[in-house]
Design an enzyme around this catalytic site. Structure first.
Site, PDB file in Angstrom:
ATOM      1  N   ARG A  37       0.822  -1.230   0.000  1.00 33.95           N
ATOM      2  CA  ARG A  37       0.000   0.000   0.000  1.00 33.95           C
ATOM      3  C   ARG A  37       0.844   1.263   0.000  1.00 33.95           C
ATOM      4  O   ARG A  37       0.469   2.252   0.637  1.00 33.95           O
ATOM      5  CB  ARG A  37      -0.916   0.053   1.226  1.00 33.95           C
ATOM      6  CG  ARG A  37      -2.123  -0.808   1.150  1.00 33.95           C
ATOM      7  CD  ARG A  37      -3.361  -0.123   0.636  1.00 33.95           C
ATOM      8  NE  ARG A  37      -4.302  -1.174   0.339  1.00 33.95           N
ATOM      9  CZ  ARG A  37      -5.344  -1.471   1.079  1.00 33.95           C
ATOM     10  NH1 ARG A  37      -5.663  -0.738   2.081  1.00 33.95           N
ATOM     11  NH2 ARG A  37      -6.107  -2.482   0.763  1.00 33.95           N
ATOM     12  N   ARG A  41      -3.129   6.423   1.549  1.00 35.22           N
ATOM     13  CA  ARG A  41      -3.564   7.665   2.198  1.00 35.22           C
ATOM     14  C   ARG A  41      -2.571   8.285   3.176  1.00 35.22           C
ATOM     15  O   ARG A  41      -2.798   9.384   3.647  1.00 35.22           O
ATOM     16  CB  ARG A  41      -4.898   7.430   2.909  1.00 35.22           C
ATOM     17  CG  ARG A  41      -6.062   7.385   1.929  1.00 35.22           C
ATOM     18  CD  ARG A  41      -7.268   6.799   2.556  1.00 35.22           C
ATOM     19  NE  ARG A  41      -6.956   5.438   2.993  1.00 35.22           N
ATOM     20  CZ  ARG A  41      -7.740   4.677   3.704  1.00 35.22           C
ATOM     21  NH1 ARG A  41      -8.902   5.129   4.098  1.00 35.22           N
ATOM     22  NH2 ARG A  41      -7.385   3.451   4.044  1.00 35.22           N
ATOM     23  N   ARG A  50      -7.398  12.326  -3.968  1.00 35.09           N
ATOM     24  CA  ARG A  50      -8.650  11.667  -3.570  1.00 35.09           C
ATOM     25  C   ARG A  50      -9.767  12.670  -3.266  1.00 35.09           C
ATOM     26  O   ARG A  50     -10.940  12.330  -3.297  1.00 35.09           O
ATOM     27  CB  ARG A  50      -8.408  10.762  -2.361  1.00 35.09           C
ATOM     28  CG  ARG A  50      -7.814   9.427  -2.713  1.00 35.09           C
ATOM     29  CD  ARG A  50      -8.827   8.481  -3.347  1.00 35.09           C
ATOM     30  NE  ARG A  50      -9.681   7.848  -2.349  1.00 35.09           N
ATOM     31  CZ  ARG A  50     -10.994   8.007  -2.271  1.00 35.09           C
ATOM     32  NH1 ARG A  50     -11.623   8.787  -3.111  1.00 35.09           N
ATOM     33  NH2 ARG A  50     -11.687   7.365  -1.341  1.00 35.09           N
ATOM     34  N   ASP A  86      -6.899  -2.197  -7.570  1.00 32.94           N
ATOM     35  CA  ASP A  86      -7.443  -2.864  -6.389  1.00 32.94           C
ATOM     36  C   ASP A  86      -7.784  -4.296  -6.736  1.00 32.94           C
ATOM     37  O   ASP A  86      -8.043  -4.605  -7.905  1.00 32.94           O
ATOM     38  CB  ASP A  86      -8.694  -2.137  -5.874  1.00 32.94           C
ATOM     39  CG  ASP A  86      -8.950  -2.484  -4.417  1.00 32.94           C
ATOM     40  OD1 ASP A  86      -8.365  -1.835  -3.540  1.00 32.94           O
ATOM     41  OD2 ASP A  86      -9.706  -3.444  -4.148  1.00 32.94           O
ATOM     42  N   TYR A 181     -15.131 -11.230  -0.275  1.00 33.93           N
ATOM     43  CA  TYR A 181     -15.768  -9.911  -0.506  1.00 33.93           C
ATOM     44  C   TYR A 181     -17.064 -10.043  -1.289  1.00 33.93           C
ATOM     45  O   TYR A 181     -18.042  -9.346  -1.031  1.00 33.93           O
ATOM     46  CB  TYR A 181     -14.821  -8.980  -1.263  1.00 33.93           C
ATOM     47  CG  TYR A 181     -13.800  -8.345  -0.367  1.00 33.93           C
ATOM     48  CD1 TYR A 181     -14.181  -7.396   0.589  1.00 33.93           C
ATOM     49  CD2 TYR A 181     -12.467  -8.701  -0.429  1.00 33.93           C
ATOM     50  CE1 TYR A 181     -13.241  -6.825   1.437  1.00 33.93           C
ATOM     51  CE2 TYR A 181     -11.528  -8.139   0.415  1.00 33.93           C
ATOM     52  CZ  TYR A 181     -11.923  -7.206   1.345  1.00 33.93           C
ATOM     53  OH  TYR A 181     -11.011  -6.656   2.193  1.00 33.93           O
TER      54      TYR A 181
HETATM   55  O1  CP3 Z   1       0.011  -1.316  -2.582  1.00 38.12           O
HETATM   56  C1  CP3 Z   1      -0.282  -0.359  -3.322  1.00 38.12           C
HETATM   57  O2  CP3 Z   1       0.086   0.814  -3.132  1.00 38.12           O
HETATM   58  C2  CP3 Z   1      -1.054  -0.656  -4.586  1.00 38.12           C
HETATM   59  C3  CP3 Z   1      -2.434  -0.517  -4.520  1.00 38.12           C
HETATM   60  C4  CP3 Z   1      -3.335  -1.434  -3.731  1.00 38.12           C
HETATM   61  C5  CP3 Z   1      -4.560  -0.967  -3.192  1.00 38.12           C
HETATM   62  N1  CP3 Z   1      -5.251  -2.050  -2.751  1.00 38.12           N
HETATM   63  C6  CP3 Z   1      -5.001   0.421  -3.178  1.00 38.12           C
HETATM   64  C7  CP3 Z   1      -5.975   0.826  -2.165  1.00 38.12           C
HETATM   65  C8  CP3 Z   1      -3.259  -2.799  -3.495  1.00 38.12           C
HETATM   66  C9  CP3 Z   1      -2.121  -3.768  -3.770  1.00 38.12           C
HETATM   67  C10 CP3 Z   1      -4.497  -3.174  -2.890  1.00 38.12           C
HETATM   68  C11 CP3 Z   1      -4.831  -4.564  -2.557  1.00 38.12           C
HETATM   69  C12 CP3 Z   1      -6.033  -4.822  -1.782  1.00 38.12           C
HETATM   70  N2  CP3 Z   1      -7.255  -4.218  -1.885  1.00 38.12           N
HETATM   71  C13 CP3 Z   1      -6.135  -5.845  -0.807  1.00 38.12           C
HETATM   72  C14 CP3 Z   1      -5.040  -6.827  -0.452  1.00 38.12           C
HETATM   73  C15 CP3 Z   1      -4.051  -6.233   0.444  1.00 38.12           C
HETATM   74  C16 CP3 Z   1      -4.509  -6.122   1.870  1.00 38.12           C
HETATM   75  O3  CP3 Z   1      -4.566  -4.993   2.354  1.00 38.12           O
HETATM   76  O4  CP3 Z   1      -4.771  -7.160   2.474  1.00 38.12           O
HETATM   77  C17 CP3 Z   1      -7.431  -5.803  -0.290  1.00 38.12           C
HETATM   78  C18 CP3 Z   1      -7.986  -6.704   0.795  1.00 38.12           C
HETATM   79  C19 CP3 Z   1      -8.148  -4.777  -0.975  1.00 38.12           C
HETATM   80  C20 CP3 Z   1      -9.552  -4.376  -0.817  1.00 38.12           C
HETATM   81  C21 CP3 Z   1      -9.629  -3.030  -0.236  1.00 38.12           C
HETATM   82  N3  CP3 Z   1      -9.302  -1.879  -0.909  1.00 38.12           N
HETATM   83  C22 CP3 Z   1     -10.033  -2.678   1.085  1.00 38.12           C
HETATM   84  C23 CP3 Z   1     -10.453  -3.658   2.162  1.00 38.12           C
HETATM   85  C24 CP3 Z   1      -9.924  -1.307   1.183  1.00 38.12           C
HETATM   86  C25 CP3 Z   1     -10.336  -0.472   2.357  1.00 38.12           C
HETATM   87  C26 CP3 Z   1      -9.307  -0.448   3.406  1.00 38.12           C
HETATM   88  C27 CP3 Z   1      -8.623   0.872   3.410  1.00 38.12           C
HETATM   89  O5  CP3 Z   1      -7.385   0.897   3.562  1.00 38.12           O
HETATM   90  O6  CP3 Z   1      -9.343   1.876   3.307  1.00 38.12           O
HETATM   91  C28 CP3 Z   1      -9.435  -0.834  -0.057  1.00 38.12           C
HETATM   92  C29 CP3 Z   1      -9.135   0.567  -0.396  1.00 38.12           C
HETATM   93  C30 CP3 Z   1      -7.828   0.917  -0.933  1.00 38.12           C
HETATM   94  N4  CP3 Z   1      -7.130   0.171  -1.845  1.00 38.12           N
HETATM   95  C31 CP3 Z   1      -7.102   2.113  -0.649  1.00 38.12           C
HETATM   96  C32 CP3 Z   1      -5.949   2.059  -1.420  1.00 38.12           C
HETATM   97  C33 CP3 Z   1      -4.886   3.111  -1.520  1.00 38.12           C
HETATM   98  C34 CP3 Z   1      -7.556   3.247   0.274  1.00 38.12           C
HETATM   99  C35 CP3 Z   1      -8.906   3.743  -0.108  1.00 38.12           C
HETATM  100  C36 CP3 Z   1      -9.095   5.193  -0.362  1.00 38.12           C
HETATM  101  O7  CP3 Z   1      -8.259   5.882  -0.947  1.00 38.12           O
HETATM  102  O8  CP3 Z   1     -10.171   5.648  -0.037  1.00 38.12           O
END
Ligand code: CP3
Length: 379
Positions: A37, A41, A50, A86, A181
């Site tokens: 990640r 954020r 965002r 994502d 999910y």
């Molecule tokens: O790593 C990186 O920088 C690349 C981008 C990336 C994102 N999601 C961007 C993201 C990657 C590799 C993911 C994978 C992802 N997405 C996973 C597996 C990794 C893990 O954390 O276990 C999962 C379970 C998801 C599903 C997902 N996406 C969730 C549960 C959430 C909400 C949790 C949160 O942190 O808010 C997201 C949102 C998300 N995906 C964000 C980002 C930068 C933040 C959301 C936002 O900007 O509002």
């Protein structure tokens, strides 16, 4: 067999191949590091973008996805970029409607409620179930393939923009994590709805996991064709499975995906595969025979114990507790040094043991990276 991944000639030569060398267990002058990640954020520039754009709008706009991917690369001395996307783009491509809600995470409007919902999704047509997929034979009518195509466009654009600075990682969720999910409709501590499907509808669950495996393998292969140089598979919700569930409903599909991806390329062009499965202490000994080149350890695991179980021939990645980034500079440096000494510097990629938290003090990210890079490798 695919002819070759991307037309490599159109991409600049890689200047920093530390991670690729670490994956081959070759000499590295410093330990490579990237952060799960890393484009998220905790970065003020990401929060700014965002405010103007919806999360999935960024994923679906190659220029924006590229820009966000490059943000952490511009700021820090990271050794890899990971494409901004994502894991939920796959359910979206099947017709699920998903929003990213602030403070809540992803919300799926039309989750699967009974197994009959599975066939209502817009599945692509592959040649035959259970047969190694010839991705060239995939027919995508019905499927919202453009959702995935935007990811591939973002990858190509980012690879060009990186200009060989660091390698680009592509990724996908693993079948069980996506299934979780798709049934739960969003994040959950217990994933009770999804988990209970495994007991109520084991055969239909297997059918769903198989269908997802095909799409995931396809998605991973296409990312490589678009320019991704390494792939990571996230089985993040293995943590809500016990040993029996993990071995029945996750392992076979992780293995099948690695097999399909690897057999789609020739030896020279096959991408290294990283597996991140969270909470699988009970089955660690099985992970080194699934066809992955790197096992990414979550932050609950002890590197030395994991190394003993996994053996010397597999590359490891991880696994600093993401909350350790909230310690003082000095403590963080010590924690990082201690972690590397327990992994060893050969065949090792430093990372966190899960995604970085949005509240992380940004200067600590630099201290973490510096601490990794200043660790002596004696090579
Ligand atoms: O790593 C990186 O920088 C690349 C981008 C990336 C994102 N999601 C961007 C993201 C990657 C590799 C993911 C994978 C992802 N997405 C996973 C597996 C990794 C893990 O954390 O276990 C999962 C379970 C998801 C599903 C997902 N996406 C969730 C549960 C959430 C909400 C949790 C949160 O942190 O808010 C997201 C949102 C998300 N995906 C964000 C980002 C930068 C933040 C959301 C936002 O900007 O509002």
């Amino acid at each position: 067999m695919l002819s070759s991944p991307p037309d490599n000639k159109t991409f600049a030569k890689l200047k920093n191949d530390l991670i690729l060398r670490a994956i081959k267990m070759e000499k590295v002058e410093r330990v490579p590091v990237w952060i799960m990640r890393q484009a998220g954020r905790y970065l003020p520039e990401f929060r700014e973008i965002r405010e103007k754009h919806d999360f999935f709008e960024i994923c679906q706009t190659p220029e924006l996805a590229c820009e966000v991917t490059l943000m952490p690369i511009r700021r820090f001395a990271l050794d890899a970029a990971i494409i901004f996307s994502d894991i939920l783009v796959i359910p979206q491509s099947l017709g699920m409607i998903i929003e990213m809600k602030e403070g809540k995470g992803p919300v799926i409007q039309n989750p699967l409620t009974t197994p009959t919902d599975i066939i209502k999704l817009n599945w692509p047509k592959f040649n035959q179930a259970n047969v190694i997929i010839d991705v060239n034979e995939v027919k995508t009518e019905g499927m919202k393939i453009e959702v995935l195509k935007k990811v591939y466009q973002a990858i190509t654009l980012t690879r060009i923009s990186l200009n060989g600075k660091v390698p680009l990682i592509g990724f996908s969720g693993a079948p069980w994590t996506l299934m979780a999910y798709m049934i739960e409709g969003g994040s959950s501590l217990t994933f009770l709805k999804a988990r209970s499907w495994l007991y109520k509808y084991p055969d239909e669950s297997i059918f769903l996991l198989q269908k997802l495996s095909e799409v995931i393998a396809h998605h991973l292969i296409q990312q490589v064709k678009a320019g991704a140089q390494i792939l990571q598979i996230f089985e993040s919700h293995a943590e809500c499975m016990n040993k029996q569930l993990f071995q029945r409903f996750s392992i076979p599909y992780l293995k099948a995906i690695a097999n399909v991806v690897k057999s789609s390329f020739d030896k020279e062009t096959t991408p290294p595969l990283i597996l991140f499965a969270k909470g699988v202490q009970h089955s660690l000994s099985l992970l080194n025979s699934l066809g992955y080149d790197v096992i990414s350890l979550d932050w609950t695991l002890d590197p030395e114990e994991a190394k003993k179980i996994l053996g010397p021939n597999i590359v490891l990645q991880g696994n600093l507790d993401p909350s350790a980034l909230f310690s003082s500079k000095e403590a963080l440096q010590n924690l990082t040094t201690d972690m590397i000494s327990r992994f060893g510097t050969k065949g090792y990629i430093a990372n966190l043991g899960h995604g970085i938290y949005p509240e992380t003090p940004i200067e600590n990210v630099s201290y973490f990276i510096e601490a990794v890079h200043s660790y002596p490798t004696n090579l």
